[in-house]
Write a protein that holds these residues in place. Structure first.
Motif, PDB file in Angstrom:
ATOM      1  N   LEU A   8      -3.480  -5.463  -1.132  1.00 22.40           N
ATOM      2  CA  LEU A   8      -3.213  -4.008  -0.334  1.00 22.40           C
ATOM      3  C   LEU A   8      -2.842  -4.249   1.004  1.00 22.40           C
ATOM      4  CD1 LEU A   8      -5.918  -2.498  -2.413  1.00 22.40           C
ATOM      5  CD2 LEU A   8      -3.678  -2.659  -2.628  1.00 22.40           C
ATOM      6  N   ILE A  79      -4.086   4.828  -0.381  1.00 22.69           N
ATOM      7  CA  ILE A  79      -3.894   3.402  -1.185  1.00 22.69           C
ATOM      8  C   ILE A  79      -2.375   3.498  -1.738  1.00 22.69           C
ATOM      9  CG2 ILE A  79      -4.761   1.865  -2.793  1.00 22.69           C
ATOM     10  CD1 ILE A  79      -6.950   3.222  -1.615  1.00 22.69           C
ATOM     11  N   TYR A  81       0.050   0.862  -3.505  1.00 27.77           N
ATOM     12  CA  TYR A  81       0.677  -0.428  -4.532  1.00 27.77           C
ATOM     13  C   TYR A  81       1.682  -0.057  -5.259  1.00 27.77           C
ATOM     14  CZ  TYR A  81      -0.091  -5.561  -6.139  1.00 27.77           C
ATOM     15  OH  TYR A  81       0.575  -6.465  -6.342  1.00 27.77           O
ATOM     16  N   MET A 102      -9.748  -2.226  -6.538  1.00 28.83           N
ATOM     17  CA  MET A 102      -8.858  -1.470  -5.621  1.00 28.83           C
ATOM     18  C   MET A 102      -9.874   0.222  -6.539  1.00 28.83           C
ATOM     19  SD  MET A 102      -4.563  -0.622  -5.814  1.00 28.83           S
ATOM     20  CE  MET A 102      -4.725  -0.796  -8.121  1.00 28.83           C
TER      21      MET A 102
END
Length: 478
Positions: A8, A79, A81, A102
Motif C-alpha cells: 500500500l 488510503i 489502491y 487493508m
C-alpha cells in the motif's frame, strides 16, 4: 501485516510527505468535482465513479484526496489502491487476506472519524462487490470511493448487485464547455464570461422547455464579447478534431493522438473488455459493425440495412448494440412516437460519445474541417451529447415522416415536446424551418422550437423558433 502495508505504501506517498505529494495534479477541476466531494462527505453510500477509459477517473480520485488533506483530514486516514497493481499476481499474495488487511489499516484510527478508502480499477478484483458489500453492511467507519471502466460489462453487472449501497457517477469525456474552461485557466476575464453564460443558461433551459415558472422576460443570455466569440470558434474547430480525452491534448502530433485514441478507446475495448465479457469468437465482426456506424454519424438506419451492408448478421448486430452502448462507444436514438418510454424497434440513428474516435479510426486529417456536409453531422452529434444532459428531459428521439423531419425531439413533460433542429450552414433560409413548422402543426403540445446554427448573427426569435449559435448552445451544459 508489514508485507501488505509495503504494497500500500507506494500508492499513498502522502502518509509520509503530505505537503509535497499531489503537487503535480492538474489545478483544473471538472464541474462534477464539487458534486462528488459533497456526496463523499455527506452521503452514507459508497461512491462509484465509472466511465470510458482515460476520461480522468483516477485524477478525480487524487483531487478528492488533495482536497480532503487541505480540509484537515489526517493523511493516514486516506488510503488509495489501484487493483491493476502487478503485486496481486504474485503467488504469495492472497487477495482476500490483502483486502482484510487493508480494512484493518483503515480501522487503525477509528476513534478519529471515518477513514476514506479509494479503490481504483476495482473491476480487476474478482468478486469485488462481495468484499464491499460485507464491510458496508458491517457499518465500518469507512467512506469508500470505487472507480472502474464502463467498458467492462462485468463491472456494470457487479455494481448492480450493490443496489442501494452505492451512488454511481458516470464520467464521460470532456464536454465542449469543460474543454473551453480547461484552456482558459490563465484568462480569467473570458473564463468569467463563460461561467456567466452557463449560469444564465440554467434559466434559459427552463424557458425552452416551457417551464411555466419561467417567463421569457426573465431570461437574458448575456451578450458574447467579440474576443470570446473568436476564441470559441477556434476552440470548437480544435474540439471537433481532438475531442474530450484530456491526455490526447498534450501529445506532440496528430498521428500520435490518433494512435493513442485508437489503442485506448477502441482496440482495448473491443479486443480486451468485450472479448472477455462476451466471449466473442470473431471480434473483427464487431469492429466492422462499429466502423459502419462511424462512417456517417447521425444517419437513419435499420438493423437489416446495416446487416446487408456489413455482412454481419442481424442477430449478431442485435447482440453487439447493447454492448457498444454499455461501453460508451455509441448511443442509439429511436424514432419519435407520441407514447413515452415505449420499447421501439425499426429505424434508428446513432451518435458517438466523442467525435475524435471517428477521426482516429478513419485516420482523418484537418481537411475534415472543410467538409461542410460532415461538419453539419459533427455539429448534430455535439448537440445530441448536450441534449442528453438537458434538465427535465424524460426521453429523446428524432422525428421523420414523409413530408418533414426534425433532428431531435426532447420529451419535457406529459405530451410536451421540444423540437430541436441543427442547421450548421452559412445562411439560414425560410425553407430550413419547414421540418419544425410541420412538427408543430402536426404534434400538439410542442413548445417553441429551437434551432442550433453556425453563425453568431443567427440568434433570437425567427419564424416562431429560437435560434442559438452552436458554441453558445454548448456552453449551457456541463
Amino acid at each position: 501485516m508489514s508485507e501488505y502495508r509495503n504494497i500500500l505504501s507506494p500508492f499513498n506517498p502522502w502518509w509520509e510527505e503530505p505537503s509535497r505529494t499531489l503537487s503535480n495534479l492538474p489545478s483544473f477541476q471538472r464541474p462534477i468535482f464539487s458534486t462528488v466531494y459533497e456526496d463523499l462527505k455527506n452521503l452514507p453510500q459508497m461512491i462509484s465513479i465509472t466511465g470510458p477509459r482515460r476520461t480522468g477517473k483516477s485524477t478525480l480520485l487524487y483531487q478528492l484526496i488533495r482536497r480532503l488533506i487541505a480540509d484537515g483530514v489526517a493523511p493516514k486516514k486516506l488510503i488509495y489502491y489501484s487493483f491493476d497493481d502487478p503485486s496481486l499476481l504474485t503467488r504469495r499474495i492472497r487477495v482476500d487476506e490483502f483486502f482484510e488487511q487493508m480494512m484493518k489499516t483503515a480501522l487503525q484510527q477509528k476513534d478519529a472519524g471515518a477513514t476514506f478508502l479509494f479503490l481504483d480499477e476495482i473491476q480487476r478484483l474478482e468478486r469485488w462487490e462481495l468484499y464491499l458489500k460485507k464491510y458496508y453492511d458491517l457499518k465500518y467507519p469507512i467512506k469508500m470511493v470505487i472507480s472502474g471502466s464502463a467498458s467492462s460489462p462485468i463491472f456494470k453487472k457487479s455494481r448492480e448487485s450493490l443496489l442501494g449501497r452505492v451512488k454511481d457517477i458516470h464520467l464521460l469525456p470532456f464536454s465542449f464547455r469543460e474543454f473551453v474552461l480547461f484552456t482558459l485557466n490563465d484568462q480569467p476575464s473570458l473564463r468569467s464570461e463563460v461561467n456567466s453564460i452557463y449560469e444564465n443558461g440554467r434559466t434559459a433551459q427552463g424557458m425552452f422547455t416551457g417551464d411555466p415558472s419561467i417567463s421569457a422576460d426573465t431570461v437574458a443570455l448575456p451578450e458574447v464579447s467579440v474576443a470570446l466569440r473568436s476564441y470559441l470558434d477556434a476552440q470548437l474547430r480544435k474540439f471537433l478534431l481532438e475531442g474530450g480525452f484530456p491526455e490526447v491534448w498534450g501529445l506532440p502530433n496528430w498521428v500520435a493522438k490518433q494512435e493513442y485514441l485508437f489503442d485506448n478507446q477502441v482496440k482495448k475495448v473491443i479486443y480486451e473488455d468485450l472479448i472477455l465479457a462476451a466471449e466473442f469468437r470473431k471480434p473483427e465482426l464487431l469492429k466492422r459493425f462499429y466502423i459502419s456506424l462511424l462512417e456517417i454519424p447521425g444517419r437513419e438506419i435499420s438493423i437489416q440495412s446495416v446487416a446487408d451492408e456489413t455482412e454481419v448478421s442481424s442477430r449478431q448486430i442485435e447482440k453487439y448494440l447493447p454492448l457498444l452502448e454499455m461501453t460508451d462507444l455509441v448511443y442509439r436514438l429511436p424514432k419519435f412516437r407520441t407514447r413515452p418510454l415505449r420499447v421501439r424497434k425499426g429505424m434508428m440513428k446513432f451518435y458517438l460519445v466523442d467525435l475524435a474516435l471517428r477521426n482516429a479510426v478513419l485516420r482523418l486529417t484537418e481537411t475534415l474541417l472543410t467538409d461542410e456536409t460532415m461538419m453539419g453531422l459533427y455539429a448534430e452529434n455535439l448537440v445530441f451529447l448536450a441534449l442528453r444532459k438537458w434538465r427535465r428531459m424524460i426521453q429523446m428521439d428524432y422525428y421523420r415522416e414523409r413530408h418533414g423531419e426534425v433532428d431531435f425531439v426532447v420529451h419535457v413533460g406529459p405530451k410536451r415536446f421540444l423540437p430541436v433542429e441543427v442547421k450548421f450552414r452559412n445562411e439560414i433560409k425560410y425553407q430550413d424551418f419547414e421540418g419544425l413548422r410541420r412538427f408543430v402543426h402536426k404534434i400538439n403540445h410542442s413548445v417553441q422550437p429551437l434551432m442550433i446554427t453556425k453563425q453568431w448573427k443567427d440568434f433570437g426569435n425567427r419564424e416562431n423558433a429560437f435560434l442559438l449559435p452552436l458554441p453558445l448552445f454548448l456552453l449551457l451544459f456541463d
